[in-house]
Write an enzyme that holds these catalytic residues in place. Structure first.
Site, PDB file in Angstrom:
ATOM      1  N   GLU A  44      -0.516  15.353  39.924  1.00 22.26           N
ATOM      2  CA  GLU A  44      -0.780  16.192  38.755  1.00 22.26           C
ATOM      3  C   GLU A  44      -1.830  17.251  39.077  1.00 22.26           C
ATOM      4  O   GLU A  44      -2.755  17.006  39.844  1.00 22.26           O
ATOM      5  CB  GLU A  44      -1.264  15.341  37.575  1.00 22.26           C
ATOM      6  CG  GLU A  44      -0.203  14.446  36.981  1.00 22.26           C
ATOM      7  CD  GLU A  44      -0.725  13.673  35.782  1.00 22.26           C
ATOM      8  OE1 GLU A  44      -1.894  13.907  35.377  1.00 22.26           O
ATOM      9  OE2 GLU A  44       0.016  12.827  35.249  1.00 22.26           O
ATOM     10  N   ARG A  95      15.852  35.233  40.420  1.00 25.12           N
ATOM     11  CA  ARG A  95      17.254  35.382  40.817  1.00 25.12           C
ATOM     12  C   ARG A  95      18.207  34.721  39.827  1.00 25.12           C
ATOM     13  O   ARG A  95      19.405  35.003  39.827  1.00 25.12           O
ATOM     14  CB  ARG A  95      17.462  34.796  42.219  1.00 25.12           C
ATOM     15  CG  ARG A  95      16.915  35.671  43.320  1.00 25.12           C
ATOM     16  CD  ARG A  95      16.926  34.986  44.667  1.00 25.12           C
ATOM     17  NE  ARG A  95      15.854  34.013  44.786  1.00 25.12           N
ATOM     18  CZ  ARG A  95      15.550  33.369  45.916  1.00 25.12           C
ATOM     19  NH1 ARG A  95      16.256  33.605  47.008  1.00 25.12           N
ATOM     20  NH2 ARG A  95      14.554  32.507  45.956  1.00 25.12           N
ATOM     21  N   GLN A  96      17.671  33.845  38.980  1.00 26.53           N
ATOM     22  CA  GLN A  96      18.501  33.182  37.967  1.00 26.53           C
ATOM     23  C   GLN A  96      18.283  33.893  36.631  1.00 26.53           C
ATOM     24  O   GLN A  96      17.688  33.347  35.702  1.00 26.53           O
ATOM     25  CB  GLN A  96      18.135  31.697  37.881  1.00 26.53           C
ATOM     26  CG  GLN A  96      18.322  30.968  39.209  1.00 26.53           C
ATOM     27  CD  GLN A  96      17.873  29.524  39.146  1.00 26.53           C
ATOM     28  OE1 GLN A  96      18.237  28.781  38.246  1.00 26.53           O
ATOM     29  NE2 GLN A  96      17.069  29.112  40.122  1.00 26.53           N
ATOM     30  N   HIS A 112      13.161  40.967  40.619  1.00 27.01           N
ATOM     31  CA  HIS A 112      14.503  40.970  41.218  1.00 27.01           C
ATOM     32  C   HIS A 112      15.503  41.704  40.332  1.00 27.01           C
ATOM     33  O   HIS A 112      16.440  42.335  40.827  1.00 27.01           O
ATOM     34  CB  HIS A 112      14.963  39.536  41.460  1.00 27.01           C
ATOM     35  CG  HIS A 112      16.250  39.433  42.208  1.00 27.01           C
ATOM     36  ND1 HIS A 112      16.415  39.900  43.496  1.00 27.01           N
ATOM     37  CD2 HIS A 112      17.457  38.919  41.844  1.00 27.01           C
ATOM     38  CE1 HIS A 112      17.642  39.682  43.906  1.00 27.01           C
ATOM     39  NE2 HIS A 112      18.301  39.092  42.923  1.00 27.01           N
ATOM     40  N   LYS A 151      29.314  43.433  50.616  1.00 30.13           N
ATOM     41  CA  LYS A 151      29.440  42.078  51.155  1.00 30.13           C
ATOM     42  C   LYS A 151      30.001  41.139  50.092  1.00 30.13           C
ATOM     43  O   LYS A 151      29.929  41.402  48.899  1.00 30.13           O
ATOM     44  CB  LYS A 151      28.090  41.565  51.652  1.00 30.13           C
ATOM     45  CG  LYS A 151      27.085  41.290  50.534  1.00 30.13           C
ATOM     46  CD  LYS A 151      25.748  40.860  51.074  1.00 30.13           C
ATOM     47  CE  LYS A 151      24.782  40.547  49.941  1.00 30.13           C
ATOM     48  NZ  LYS A 151      23.444  40.225  50.399  1.00 30.13           N
ATOM     49  N   GLY A 181      19.473  35.602  56.045  1.00 28.27           N
ATOM     50  CA  GLY A 181      20.861  35.613  56.490  1.00 28.27           C
ATOM     51  C   GLY A 181      21.548  36.930  56.168  1.00 28.27           C
ATOM     52  O   GLY A 181      22.185  37.551  57.033  1.00 28.27           O
TER      53      GLY A 181
END
Length: 318
Positions: free
Chosen positions: A42, A99-100, A133, A198, A231
């Site tokens: 915690e 990103r979500q 983002h 892509k 990547g």
């Protein structure tokens, strides 16, 4: 939202050196706080000085370990709120979970909205961040959000680096989703833009399909907001050289997350150099000469001073 009588800057454990650099640029000392953990994991927060009536800025990126640093931020906000701080600004140079930001498929969460709700519910009065983002995440908050951009830092760096050779350089967007920010960077540099088309088969894997634009015989700068596993970045670099005929590949991104085998991929890639800002602690010690960092601390320091003095931030976005 009342104006605080003085500036207090405190930080969690995500990027202490960055917070110290911001303090030096402003000319104030770091607040006396301790962020530790109990034996069961915690988070334990202690403020050892008064923040009553102060304009408090909590500097904390939600970088790895993301959940620990997010909880540190929320508990710091709660501690300052209960200690009667006049105004609390969460300064999160890197905003995790960004990103979500939408439902890409059925039953997906919108985690960016959830984190925005948590920060607001904890008691923050405003948020200062850099290169979200997705720009629309600003609308997930019910409090003011200032989204700074690293573009001026990269522009200055590359103008000095390439100088008279600038006519031989092309800016490349690594995917369609990054076209808007890459176009803004290219326009600021006065350069042409190419796009990597892509198809992402699954998370953290990408297959380069096509190159839109001419990069043959050119040096290229791949411009993005973040690099996680690297990547996509390395695949784009390979395509630029092997398919497009580019002579050299440079890359820059605001946030160097560099998880998994990212550093190894970059070192083994066709990329000459990658430049990040220090919104996330640097990995220079294990990267050799391929990765460099530019500091965003002076930019954040100026933004913090302007927020405290109630001066517009608009000049920082130009």
């Amino acid at each position: 939202m009342a104006h605080g009588r003085d500036i207090k800057i405190i930080t969690g454990n995500s990027n202490i050196s960055f917070a110290e650099s911001v303090c030096r640029n402003i000319g104030v000392r770091m607040g006396n706080t301790t962020v530790a953990t109990f034996s069961d994991g915690e988070i334990s927060v202690s403020l050892f000085e008064s923040v009553r009536g102060s304009d408090v800025f909590i500097i904390q990126s939600t970088s790895n370990p993301v959940n620990d640093h997010l909880m540190e931020m929320l508990i710091l906000v709660d501690a300052c709120k209960r200690a009667s701080a006049s105004r609390i600004t969460v300064v999160t140079p890197y905003f995790g979970y960004a990103r979500q930001d939408r439902k890409a498929k059925s039953r997906d969460p919108i985690s960016a909205k959830l984190v925005a709700n948590l920060i607001t519910s904890a008691g923050a009065d405003r948020v200062l961040t850099m290169d979200l983002h997705a720009e629309q995440i600003q609308g997930f908050f019910d409090i003011p959000v200032d989204n700074l951009h690293a573009t001026p830092l990269f522009t200055d760096y590359y103008l000095k680096k390439f100088g008279s050779e600038l006519n031989d350089v092309v800016v490349v967007s690594p995917d369609v989703g990054s076209v808007a920010r890459s176009r803004a960077f290219a326009m600021r540099m006065g350069l042409n833009l190419a796009i990597v088309d892509k198809r992402r088969e699954k998370a953290n894997q990408a297959e380069v399909m096509n190159i839109i634009g001419n990069v043959e015989g050119k040096k290229i700068i791949i411009f993005d907001d973040m690099v996680d596993t690297a990547g996509s970045l390395c695949e784009a670099a390979n395509a630029m050289v092997k398919t497009g005929g580019a002579t050299e590949v440079y890359a820059c991104a605001s946030h160097g997350i560099l998880s998994g085998q990212a550093i190894e991929r970059i070192n083994n890639s066709l990329i000459t150099e990658v430049v990040f800002t220090d919104t996330i602690p640097s990995h220079v010690a294990c990267c050799g000469n391929k990765i460099k960092y530019l500091t965003a601390a002076p930019l954040f320091a100026e933004a913090i001073k302007r927020i405290f003095e109630e001066v517009p931030l608009s000049t920082l976005f130009r």
